[in-house]
Design an enzyme around this catalytic site. Structure first.
Site, PDB file in Angstrom:
ATOM      1  N   ASP A 138       7.095 -21.370  -9.066  1.00 34.29           N
ATOM      2  CA  ASP A 138       8.009 -20.277  -8.746  1.00 34.29           C
ATOM      3  C   ASP A 138       7.266 -18.994  -9.071  1.00 34.29           C
ATOM      4  O   ASP A 138       7.014 -18.699 -10.244  1.00 34.29           O
ATOM      5  CB  ASP A 138       9.282 -20.411  -9.577  1.00 34.29           C
ATOM      6  CG  ASP A 138      10.286 -19.292  -9.314  1.00 34.29           C
ATOM      7  OD1 ASP A 138       9.955 -18.353  -8.564  1.00 34.29           O
ATOM      8  OD2 ASP A 138      11.393 -19.359  -9.865  1.00 34.29           O
TER       9      ASP A 138
ATOM     10  N   SER B  40       2.889  -8.616   7.222  1.00 37.97           N
ATOM     11  CA  SER B  40       3.788  -8.500   8.374  1.00 37.97           C
ATOM     12  C   SER B  40       3.265  -7.475   9.367  1.00 37.97           C
ATOM     13  O   SER B  40       2.600  -6.496   8.988  1.00 37.97           O
ATOM     14  CB  SER B  40       5.177  -8.069   7.889  1.00 37.97           C
ATOM     15  OG  SER B  40       6.012  -7.727   8.975  1.00 37.97           O
TER      16      SER B  40
ATOM     17  N   TYR C 138      11.787  -4.920   2.617  1.00 32.94           N
ATOM     18  CA  TYR C 138      10.809  -5.945   3.018  1.00 32.94           C
ATOM     19  C   TYR C 138       9.561  -5.278   3.574  1.00 32.94           C
ATOM     20  O   TYR C 138       8.430  -5.617   3.200  1.00 32.94           O
ATOM     21  CB  TYR C 138      11.429  -6.860   4.075  1.00 32.94           C
ATOM     22  CG  TYR C 138      10.446  -7.849   4.678  1.00 32.94           C
ATOM     23  CD1 TYR C 138      10.078  -8.995   3.975  1.00 32.94           C
ATOM     24  CD2 TYR C 138       9.893  -7.638   5.937  1.00 32.94           C
ATOM     25  CE1 TYR C 138       9.177  -9.899   4.523  1.00 32.94           C
ATOM     26  CE2 TYR C 138       8.996  -8.527   6.488  1.00 32.94           C
ATOM     27  CZ  TYR C 138       8.636  -9.663   5.783  1.00 32.94           C
ATOM     28  OH  TYR C 138       7.738 -10.553   6.328  1.00 32.94           O
TER      29      TYR C 138
ATOM     30  N   LYS D  61       5.614  -5.299   1.931  1.00 30.34           N
ATOM     31  CA  LYS D  61       4.453  -5.855   2.620  1.00 30.34           C
ATOM     32  C   LYS D  61       3.361  -4.792   2.797  1.00 30.34           C
ATOM     33  O   LYS D  61       2.164  -5.109   2.771  1.00 30.34           O
ATOM     34  CB  LYS D  61       4.869  -6.438   3.972  1.00 30.34           C
ATOM     35  CG  LYS D  61       5.705  -7.709   3.855  1.00 30.34           C
ATOM     36  CD  LYS D  61       4.927  -8.847   3.212  1.00 30.34           C
ATOM     37  CE  LYS D  61       5.692 -10.168   3.257  1.00 30.34           C
ATOM     38  NZ  LYS D  61       4.920 -11.306   2.724  1.00 30.34           N
TER      39      LYS D  61
END
Length: 265
Positions: A67, A149, A182, A186
């Site tokens: 994790d 991304s 998000y 990135k």
């Protein structure tokens, strides 16, 4: 001890990570592949599924519980990999989350959502990499990959063909649109990659960010919803990452690479 290259993929029991494992198993090369997930049960299930799909693969799969939000979990995974293999030839930092929708739906506060986005996508990945660097440096051909991304590019924010870049209407309240947490996490990962490239260049570690394109995974929503937005088959993303591992983009180390070339900063 096996002489095969050791490949570790985080967040690998589903989505792009799962497809990366499938692509590696379909390769003619022989690997010891560590399929890492937060849940050991789900990692074992993924190992079983892929092993049945590729019974003739020269590679061997190993489940690994890790994790990346938990330093103790990362350290325990390091000790297990060190004991079994003593090295890692390629670390693929794939584990990530898209949580902006949790704010829009009222399931998380803004602070919770932003902190968690960066905690997993950037901070967790940084800690995972830091702890595993000693094993990577024991490889004769070390590779370090970060899954980023296509919407992380700063230059790309001027592309008005992308709905995410459209200005919002004047006045308040603003409509809840976009995935800024998000996206920015990135972008932060891209700079983190550059720091690792600088740090490890003289050690011979090849470092990239990989921009696989929009894929029809469950990231940020349902698979079907992403398909309706034109997302590609995630298997294509897995094959692309495998190609980078196998040397097809060695001329582009230190950059964000996509199937179309080098992604602008």
């Amino acid at each position: 001890m096996s002489s095969a290259e050791v490949i570790l993929v985080t967040g690998a029991n589903t989505g792009l990570g799962f497809e990366i494992i499938r692509a590696l198993c379909s390769s003619e090369k022989t690997y010891d592949i560590l399929l890492a997930g937060r849940s050991l049960l789900k990692a074992n299930e993924a190992v079983s599924s892929i092993s049945k799909e590729f019974p003739s693969s020269p590679s061997k799969l190993w489940p690994l519980q890790v994790d990346i939000e938990d330093d103790d979990s990362i350290q325990k995974a390091f000790e297990e990999v060190h004991s079994k293999f003593s090295k890692v030839d390629a670390l693929i930092n794939n584990a990530g989350v898209q949580l902006d929708q949790q704010l829009a739906s009222g399931k998380m506060t803004m602070r919770q959502m932003w902190n968690q986005s960066w905690n997993v996508n950037t901070t967790g990945t940084q800690v995972m990499t830091t702890i595993f660097i000693p094993l990577l440096l024991k490889s004769s051909n070390p590779r370090l990959l970060f899954i980023t991304s296509g919407i992380s590019t700063l230059e790309g924010t001027s592309n008005m063909a992308l709905a995410l870049n459209h200005p919002l209407p004047k006045g308040l309240p603003k409509p809840k649109f976009g995935i800024p947490a998000y996206r920015s996490s990135k972008t932060g990962m891209n700079m983190m990659m550059r720091e690792w490239y600088k740090t490890l260049k003289e050690d011979g570690v090849k470092v990239w960010c990989i921009s696989p394109g929009k894929l029809a995974t469950g990231l940020g929503g349902s698979v079907e919803a992403n398909k309706k937005m034109g997302a590609k088959d995630p298997a294509d993303g897995g094959k692309f990452v495998c190609a980078v591992v196998e040397g097809h983009r060695d001329a582009d180390v230190g950059k964000v690479v996509s199937v179309d070339g080098v992604q602008a900063w």
